[in-house]
Design a protein around this motif. Structure first.
Motif, PDB file in Angstrom:
ATOM      1  N   THR A  75       5.649   8.327   1.479  1.00  0.00           N
ATOM      2  CA  THR A  75       6.820   8.848   2.181  1.00  0.00           C
ATOM      3  C   THR A  75       7.671   9.612   1.177  1.00  0.00           C
ATOM      4  OG1 THR A  75       6.826   6.924   3.629  1.00  0.00           O
ATOM      5  CG2 THR A  75       8.848   8.219   3.561  1.00  0.00           C
ATOM      6  N   PRO A  76       8.040  10.844   1.505  1.00  0.00           N
ATOM      7  CA  PRO A  76       8.818  11.637   0.549  1.00  0.00           C
ATOM      8  C   PRO A  76      10.298  11.258   0.552  1.00  0.00           C
ATOM      9  CG  PRO A  76       8.389  12.948   2.507  1.00  0.00           C
ATOM     10  CD  PRO A  76       7.711  11.617   2.725  1.00  0.00           C
ATOM     11  N   MET A  77      10.895  11.327  -0.619  1.00  0.00           N
ATOM     12  CA  MET A  77      12.340  11.175  -0.784  1.00  0.00           C
ATOM     13  C   MET A  77      12.866  12.440  -1.476  1.00  0.00           C
ATOM     14  SD  MET A  77      13.629   8.349   0.384  1.00  0.00           S
ATOM     15  CE  MET A  77      12.663   7.302   1.487  1.00  0.00           C
TER      16      MET A  77
ATOM     17  N   VAL B 298      -1.686   9.900   4.304  1.00  0.00           N
ATOM     18  CA  VAL B 298      -0.724   8.896   4.723  1.00  0.00           C
ATOM     19  C   VAL B 298      -0.397   7.973   3.554  1.00  0.00           C
ATOM     20  CG1 VAL B 298      -1.467   9.047   7.128  1.00  0.00           C
ATOM     21  CG2 VAL B 298      -2.589   7.440   5.585  1.00  0.00           C
ATOM     22  N   HIS B 299       0.314   6.935   3.783  1.00  0.00           N
ATOM     23  CA  HIS B 299       0.685   5.916   2.790  1.00  0.00           C
ATOM     24  C   HIS B 299       1.803   6.359   1.857  1.00  0.00           C
ATOM     25  CE1 HIS B 299      -2.631   3.544   4.154  1.00  0.00           C
ATOM     26  NE2 HIS B 299      -3.541   4.347   3.708  1.00  0.00           N
TER      27      HIS B 299
ATOM     28  N   GLU C 257       0.796  -1.224   0.000  1.00  0.00           N
ATOM     29  CA  GLU C 257       0.000   0.000   0.000  1.00  0.00           C
ATOM     30  C   GLU C 257       0.836   1.284   0.000  1.00  0.00           C
ATOM     31  OE1 GLU C 257       1.338   0.672   3.881  1.00  0.00           O
ATOM     32  OE2 GLU C 257       0.696  -1.237   3.032  1.00  0.00           O
TER      33      GLU C 257
ATOM     34  N   TRP D  27      19.882   8.096   0.905  1.00  0.00           N
ATOM     35  CA  TRP D  27      18.859   7.862   1.936  1.00  0.00           C
ATOM     36  C   TRP D  27      17.859   6.809   1.472  1.00  0.00           C
ATOM     37  CZ3 TRP D  27      17.097   7.584   6.530  1.00  0.00           C
ATOM     38  CH2 TRP D  27      15.773   7.871   6.893  1.00  0.00           C
TER      39      TRP D  27
ATOM     40  N   ASP E  64      17.597  -1.533   4.620  1.00  0.00           N
ATOM     41  CA  ASP E  64      17.653  -1.727   6.072  1.00  0.00           C
ATOM     42  C   ASP E  64      16.319  -2.279   6.569  1.00  0.00           C
ATOM     43  OD1 ASP E  64      17.810  -1.521   8.794  1.00  0.00           O
ATOM     44  OD2 ASP E  64      18.320   0.608   8.841  1.00  0.00           O
ATOM     45  N   GLN E  65      16.336  -3.513   7.038  1.00  0.00           N
ATOM     46  CA  GLN E  65      15.097  -4.133   7.532  1.00  0.00           C
ATOM     47  C   GLN E  65      14.581  -3.470   8.802  1.00  0.00           C
ATOM     48  OE1 GLN E  65      13.101  -6.550   6.067  1.00  0.00           O
ATOM     49  NE2 GLN E  65      14.401  -5.759   4.439  1.00  0.00           N
ATOM     50  N   GLY E  66      15.329  -2.538   9.340  1.00  0.00           N
ATOM     51  CA  GLY E  66      14.896  -1.866  10.556  1.00  0.00           C
ATOM     52  C   GLY E  66      14.602  -0.396  10.354  1.00  0.00           C
ATOM     53  N   SER E  67      14.437   0.010   9.107  1.00  0.00           N
ATOM     54  CA  SER E  67      14.330   1.450   8.836  1.00  0.00           C
ATOM     55  C   SER E  67      12.956   2.009   9.157  1.00  0.00           C
ATOM     56  CB  SER E  67      14.646   1.727   7.371  1.00  0.00           C
ATOM     57  OG  SER E  67      13.618   1.211   6.548  1.00  0.00           O
ATOM     58  N   SER E  68      11.970   1.126   9.277  1.00  0.00           N
ATOM     59  CA  SER E  68      10.562   1.488   9.496  1.00  0.00           C
ATOM     60  C   SER E  68       9.897   2.023   8.238  1.00  0.00           C
ATOM     61  CB  SER E  68      10.366   2.466  10.669  1.00  0.00           C
ATOM     62  OG  SER E  68      10.212   3.776  10.260  1.00  0.00           O
TER      63      SER E  68
ATOM     64  N   ASN F 108       7.735   1.482   5.209  1.00  0.00           N
ATOM     65  CA  ASN F 108       6.848   0.451   4.681  1.00  0.00           C
ATOM     66  C   ASN F 108       7.260   0.129   3.244  1.00  0.00           C
ATOM     67  OD1 ASN F 108       5.332   0.480   7.080  1.00  0.00           O
ATOM     68  ND2 ASN F 108       4.031   2.119   6.325  1.00  0.00           N
TER      69      ASN F 108
ATOM     70  N   ARG G 223      19.296   3.314   1.301  1.00  0.00           N
ATOM     71  CA  ARG G 223      19.656   2.851   2.641  1.00  0.00           C
ATOM     72  C   ARG G 223      18.425   2.349   3.390  1.00  0.00           C
ATOM     73  NH1 ARG G 223      21.440   1.144   6.629  1.00  0.00           N
ATOM     74  NH2 ARG G 223      22.910   2.004   8.124  1.00  0.00           N
ATOM     75  N   VAL G 224      17.329   3.112   3.349  1.00  0.00           N
ATOM     76  CA  VAL G 224      16.130   2.669   4.083  1.00  0.00           C
ATOM     77  C   VAL G 224      15.464   1.463   3.426  1.00  0.00           C
ATOM     78  CG1 VAL G 224      15.585   4.790   5.321  1.00  0.00           C
ATOM     79  CG2 VAL G 224      14.721   4.489   2.994  1.00  0.00           C
TER      80      VAL G 224
END
Lengths: 418, 418, 418, 418
Positions: free
Chosen positions: B164-166, B161-162, B127, B181, B188-192, B194, B184-185
Motif C-alpha cells: 500500500t503506498p504512502m 498486491v500486498h 504479508e 495519513w 485506526d482498527q477500522g482503517s482496512s 493490513n 492515522r490508518v
C-alpha cells in the motif's frame, strides 16, 4: 573462517558442507588456502560448464579489462555486446534455424524467468501459468511461485499463487498416460483451472532430483501448448549451454519453445549474465518495460563470445559430453548393481547425472564422504535423496574416472558405515 | 548498429537515446567506436560512483584473474569473500557502530529487495508492506510490487498486491503534517489497512525524480516504525556507497534501519554484486532459504574490497561529494533563475541532483541536446520531467564545470525552442 | 412480461428458458398467469425437496406470522430458533451420533461456504484449499474461487487463486487409481502444492453434471484428509436434506466431515436459510467474527422445525426417495437403450438424476421440448450436456411417471431431429 | 437458554448483550418469553425501518402465502416479482429520474456488494477498487476485502488484497482538503496505486461509527470518479430505504451513482432480499454470470411492494424521519453538554444517529444499562466507542422520547458508576 561465522547471515548453505576456504581454481580443480586440491563434480551448479577460469576465455577477458573496455553498460550499445550478438547469431541461432530475438534481463536466471513470465502474460492477457512438480526456477517472487520446493516456497512470506502444478514426466513411473490430467483440465470448461498464459519447464530437472524428461514427452508438451494457445517457456538456465550435450537442451526433442531462459554457463567464466530468447513475433515488449542495472555486464559478453567461438563452432564438445555422460551412466549402473541393498537409481542425461538413494539421508552422507576424499558434490531432490554429478563438460577422462572412483568409494563407505 | 536493431529485443531503452556504439571508458569519460568522447553525468545509473574502470580497482581485479582466484563461488568460503567481509566490517560497520549481519543475495538490487521483503515477512509473520509514492525498487515481481511507475507495474501481467503506498516526504509540498495519513490508518482498527511487516524507503528517490527526504522525515519514519513494530528497510541501492555524501545515505538522519539493501556501486567497478544487511537479531534465515547462482561473484568482492580501502578509510570522498553537490546546486539555482520561464526546480542531495522542468517534455529534449554536446544524462520522474545529474563522485571539478556548462547550454537551447 | 425485459438486468437466466409468468404453486406443480400447469422436475434447484408450499409447513408459518413472532432476529435468542435447534439436535444430530456445533451464517449456500472456508483457514493457519473439477459452491468471491465453471469464474474480475483443483471421482472413467495425483503431490515436498487447509467436496455434483461420487471414494477422501491434517468440508447445500435419500448425503459413505454446509431445502419452504455445522472441537470462532444481517430469518426456522418433524422422524421419506430414484434410473436406462444413437448416459443417486447426451446441445433442446409439454427441467454439466431430473422428494409416483413419460417424449422429439 | 450455549457456535454475538429469549415483536417493541417488553433503538441493524411486522405488509404477506403464491422462484418470472418491479419503477425510479436496471442477486447485502464489484470490474477491465476507512460492506470474501474492521478482516484467513483505503469524509477533522491524497495518487503516474475499477462508499457509515459524509464531499467524490473513469458504487444497504430521510441516502447530495446496493429494509418485513441497481448502460452482465438460489424470495417481493405503496407514495415518512432525527440530535446535544466530562459527541443524519464517548468502553456499558432499562441498542465504531440510535422510522414520538429518556438515564448511570 571466523569472519564467516561472525558476519555472514545464517542463510549461507554450501559452505556448511565444505568447511574450508577456497582460494584458486582452474579447470576441474579448486585449491583451498591450505593448498589442498578438490576435484569438482559440481561446476558451480551448472555455471562452470567449461571449468574454472578457462584460458581461452581468460585472455580476452583480461585484454578487455586492460584496454578499459566499457565494463558496465546497462543497455547501451557497446562493441562487446555487438560482438556477442553477432557471434550468438552465427554460432547458435542460424545453424539451428532459430529466429529468436534476444533480451538481456538482469544477469541471473531468476531474472530471466521473471522476464519470460511477464512477457507471456503480456502476450496472452492471461495471468495463470503451469509449472511442474519438483521444478526449480529461482528465488524472486515470480520465479519462486513456479518453484516446487516447499521450504523455499515457505520463504516467500506471502501466498504463492497464479501457478498450478502439473505432473512432470515419469511422475507416476509410466503408469499414467502423458498429460492425461493436464489436457483433461484444459479441455474441461468446468475444471476450475484458470486459462494459462504459459507452461514453464526444464528438460532435465536439476535441483528437483536430476529428472530427465523424455523427448516424446517434451514434444507432446509442445504440441499440447500449441493446440491450446499456451506459450511454452523452456528454462534452460542449468541444462542449456551444452550440459546435456547440444547447446540447447531441448534440441534433442525437436521442439522450438516460444521463450527460452539462459544464464549460468552462458558467460562461460562464471560471470553473471542471462538471456531471454523469444520468437520474433513474441517481442511485444515496450522500451524499458523490464530493465535492470546489470543487464549490460560487458566482461561477461566478452567471455561469452569467446566461449561460443572456442566450444561451439564444431561438435566436439557436444559429442564429448554425450560420451562422458554414458561413461558415468555405465559406472553408476555397475555401482547400483554392486550395492543393491542401497537401492541406488542412476538418473539423468548428458553430463547432468544423479544417483538416487533408497534411503534419502544416505545421499548427503555419501557427498560428505566424497568431500573428505577431495571431491565436491551436492545433493538434489525434494528430500535431498540424490547425489548430483555435474562435472565440467571439459573434464578429462582421467579426472572423470578419478571422481567416479571416489563416488564408488563414498557409496561403499556409506553402505558399510550405515 | 544493425545487429542491435535486428536481434535485440524492443525492450532496450537507453541505447535509443544515445544511438552510438561505445567502446572504452575511463574515469568520467566514455569513447565510442568513432573516437568521440562523452562526459558522463549518468554513472551507470549510480553504479559507477568511482567512475569507469578506476585504476585502483582494476589492478587487483586483473591480478586476481591472472592468478586464477576463484571466480564463481555461490556461497562457498573464499579468500576474496573473507577479505571483503573483514574490510567491510573494519571500514564500514565498526566505525559507524552498526551491528549488521551480511547476506549475499543474487547480485542485483532487485534481488536484495526481494530478500529484504521475504525476511521482513518471515520475522513479523505479516504479508503486507508499505511503499512510497514514486518509489523504485526493481523489476522482479516482489520488487515491482513496491515500485511506483505505472508503466513498469503494468508489465507485471498479474495484479500487484500486498503493498500500500504512502505519501513520500514533501508529497503535498509541506502543506500536510508528516505521516498524518500513515499514522492515522495504523492507529485506526477500522482503517482496512493490513498490518504491515515493513516499510521500504529510499532516502532520495532517484528514478522517482531525484526527490530527497529530509532528515527529520526519515527520523520520524524510523520512530513511527518502531512504535508500531514495523521493520524499516532502506533501499540504498542507488543512494548508498557515497552518492549523497556518507557511505550510507541514511547516516545524516541518524537512524539505523532494520534492513539495508546495497548493490550498484558496492563492487565499485560496475560488476554485479548486492548485499542485504540486517540487524543481528533479525537474522532469522534458515540455511538456503534464499539463494542464487551468482551470489558469490568473487571478482566483484575483490574490487569491492579495493574500493573500500581506496575511498572509505578517510573522509575525503564524502567531503568532496558534498562540496561538488553544492557546486551543482548553486549552478542549477542560477540557471533556474536565469531561465525563469521554464519553471526549473533544482532538487536532490549530494551528487544525486535533478532539474525539474515545468513542461515535462522539455527535460528529455534538454538531455538530447546535452548528448549532442557530448554529455550523457537521463531523465527521471513519473513524467520524465527531471534532468538527472549523477556524475561519478570522483569527477574532477573541471569536468564538473564542463558538464554544467553543457547543461546550461542544453537548457538554453530548449528554451529558445530549437 | 414487458416489465422484465425493460427493467431486469441481463443477468437473469432461468426465465429465458421458461418464458411465462408463474403465479401459484403447490406440491409438484406450478401454475402460470394463464392457468397453465407445469410439473416440476426442477424443485428450485434442490430447494424444494418437499415440494411447493407444503401444507404441513404452511400452517405453522402462517400461525407464526399471525401471532407476530419475531421475524428478523440477527443472532438474538428467539423461541423459533430455540425450537429449531432442539429439533435439529433431537431429529438429526443425536440419532446419527453427530456432535456438531451449529452456525447460522447469512441465509445462502454461498455464505455457508464462505464461513466454512474462513473457519478452516483459521483452524489450520493455512490459506490454500482443494476443490474438485466441476464443483459448484457459489458466486461470492470465496465460494467462486472453488467453483469450476469457467464462465462463472470469469465473472470474478480478479484472478481466483488459493484453490487448486483435483480430479473428482470417476474423472478418468476409472482408469486411474483414486487420489493418485492428490496424494502424490501432498507427499512430495517438491510438488509446489501449497499446504491445504481444507478440501471442499459435493457428494453428488449437481451443477457439474449430476456426477455421483462413490462411497469408497468419499471414504478414501476422508481418510486422506485425516492422514494429512486437512479439514474435510462437505458442501451439502444441494444434495443434503434427503435429496439422495438420507438426511445428509454423506451418510451412505460412513464419514463424518469436519464441516458441513447446509442451505436450500433446510427451511423446507423455499425460505432463505443456511447452516454451517462444525465438529465441536473446531468451533474456534470469535464472537462476531463472521456475521450477516439475515442470519436469523425466523420464519425459516419455523418451517425448518416443522419440516424436520414432518419428514425426518421416521425413514419413510428416505426410503421413498431411494425407491423413486431407482424408478427413474430404470426408466432412463431403458430410454438410453431405446435411443442408443443419442449416446445417453443415466447418472446420479437418489432423486438427483441426470441424463447425459453424447451431443451436448441436444440436452438443452430436450429440456425445451419438455417445457413445451408442461415439464420444468434444467440442464447441468460444463457443456450443459445433461438433462437434470430433480423432482420434489414428495412427488407422487403418478406424477413421476407422468414426468418420465414427457422426458421420453422430449428425447424422442430431439432424436427425430425436430 | 441452555440450547444456545450447548449447540450454537461461539460466533454468535448480539445474544451475548441481550441474554433473554425473544418471542414476539410488533412496531417498535419486542417481547421476551417472560413477557418483558423492550423498546427497539436497533431496528434489526437497519432492516426494520418500518418496525416489526408492520400490519400493512403483514396482511398481503399472509394472503400471498394463503393463496399459495410461488414462494421460491430463482429468477423465473412471477406475478409477485412483476408487481414489485412495476411498483419500484413507478414509486422509486421514475419520480427521481433514475434510469437504473435492476438485478436480484442473492438476498443479502454482501451478495449485492459482491455483484456490484464484479460488475464494475467487468465493465472497466480493472481489478483494483477503492474503499474508505471504517467502511463496512459484508463478510464474504469480496465484500470483506472492502471492509475496514481489522478483527473481521482477520477472519478471512487469506490476505485481503485488490482494495486500497482512502480517508472518509472528516477523517482529519476538516484539516485536510477533501480528496487531497486520493486525487493526487490518481493523477500521479508514479504513485503505485493500481487503477481502480470502482469506488465503494456509504453515505453514512453505520458500523464504522455512524459517520455522515457531507453532501459536498459526496458530490466531490462523484465528480472525481467521473473525471477518472471510475465507477461509483453507493452501498445503501443500511442507509437506504429512508434511514436518513429520502428513499436513497444519496439523494441529498444530488448525485447518481453508477451502481447502488440495496438490502436490509427493502423487503420491509425483515425478509431476506437484495437489489443491485445499475445505470442502463452498465448492464453488461451475461445471462447467469452471477446467480444465487434465493434471489427470487417472492414473499419478500410481496412485502417490498406493499411497503413501497404504504410508505413511499408521499413524503410523510421522509419528513417524519428528518424531524425525529433532529429531535434526537437536540436531545443528544443537550445530553452531551450536561455530561461534559464524558466528552460525548452526537453524530449522524436522519434516523441514523450515534453518540460517541471519549472513553470508548463506556459506550458498551451505557448500552448494557439501556438494556437493563428495557431499551435495545448496539455499539458501533472501530473501538465500539459509539452508542448507535437506529429506531424504526415509524416509531412514535412518545416512544422516541421514552427511549431517549432511557439513553439519558443510561449515560448518567455510566457517568456516576464509572
Amino acid at each position: 573462517m571466523t569472519i564467516f561465522d561472525e558476519l555472514e547471515s545464517e542463510v549461507r548453505s554450501y559452505c556448511r558442507s565444505w568447511p574450508v576456504v577456497f582460494d584458486t581454481a582452474i579447470g576441474s580443480r579448486l585449491t583451498d588456502v591450505d593448498g589442498n586440491s578438490y576435484l569438482d563434480f559440481f561446476a558451480g551448479a551448472g555455471t562452470l560448464n567449461y571449468g574454472h577460469n578457462p584460458p581461452a576465455l581468460k585472455k580476452p577477458l583480461i585484454d578487455y579489462l586492460q584496454r578499459d573496455g566499457v565494463t558496465h553498460g546497462l543497455d547501451i550499445h557497446t562493441t562487446a555486446k555487438a560482438e556477442f550478438l553477432q557471434t550468438f547469431r552465427e554460432v547458435v541461432l542460424e545453424p539451428r534455424g532459430l529466429d529468436y530475438k534476444v533480451q538481456f534481463p538482469g544477469p541471473t536466471g531468476a531474472n530471466a524467468v521473471e522476464s519470460a513470465l511477464k512477457l507471456a502474460r503480456k502476450i496472452t492477457g492471461r495471468e495463470a501459468v503451469i509449472n511442474f512438480t519438483n521444478a526449480f526456477h529461482g528465488m524472486t517472487l515470480g520465479a519462486l511461485s513456479v518453484t516446487g520446493n516447499s521450504m523455499k516456497r515457505g520463504g516467500a512470506g506471502v501466498p504463492l499463487v497464479h501457478a498450478t502444478p502439473m505432473p512432470y514426466d515419469n511422475y507416476f513411473d509410466g503408469t499414467v498416460p502423458d498429460f492425461l490430467w493436464f489436457e483433461r483440465v484444459l479441455d474441461d470448461q468446468g475444471s476450475s483451472l484458470n486459462d494459462p498464459a504459459a507452461v514453464i519447464v526444464e528438460t532435465v530437472q536439476g535441483e528437483g532430483g536430476v529428472n530427465p524428461a523424455r523427448a516424446e514427452w517434451l514434444h507432446g508438451l509442445a504440441e499440447l501448448c500449441k493446440r491450446h494457445g499456451i506459450l511454452l517457456i523452456v528454462d534452460d538456465v542449468q541444462m542449456g549451454i551444452g550440459r546435456t550435450g547440444p547447446f540447447f537442451s531441448f534440441e534433442f526433442a525437436d521442439i522450438q519453445p516460444d521463450i527460452v531462459c539462459l544464464s549460468k554457463s552462458i558467460s562461460g567464466y562464471g560471470l553473471p549474465m542471462a538471456l531471454v530468447l523469444m520468437k520474433r513475433e513474441h517481442d511485444e515488449w515496450d522500451p524499458g518495460e523490464h530493465n535492470g542495472t546489470f543487464r549490460g555486464n560487458n566482461p561477461a559478453f566478452v567471455t561469452a563470445t569467446a566461449a561460443l567461438r572456442e566450444y561451439w563452432t564444431d561438435d566436439m564438445l557436444e559429442k564429448g559430453t554425450i560420451a562422458k555422460g554414458e561413461r558415468i551412466e555405465e559406472h553408476l549402473s555397475r555401482l547400483a548393481e554392486a550395492a543393491s541393498p542401497l537401492e541406488l537409481t542412476p538418473k539423468g542425461r548428458g553430463l547432468a547425472r544423479g544417483l538416487a538413494f533408497g534411503q534419502a539421508e544416505l545421499a548427503g552422507k555419501a557427498c560428505t564422504a566424497a568431500f573428505e576424499r577431495g571431491l565436491l558434490m551436492e545433493t538434489a531432490g525434494p528430500c535431498d535423496e540424490v547425489m548430483k554429478l555435474m562435472p565440467p563438460l571439459t573434464m578429462t577422462e582421467d579426472e572423470l574416472d578419478e571422481g567416479l572412483a571416489i563416488v564408488t568409494d563414498a557409496v561403499h563407505c556409506v553402505a558399510t558405515g550405515a
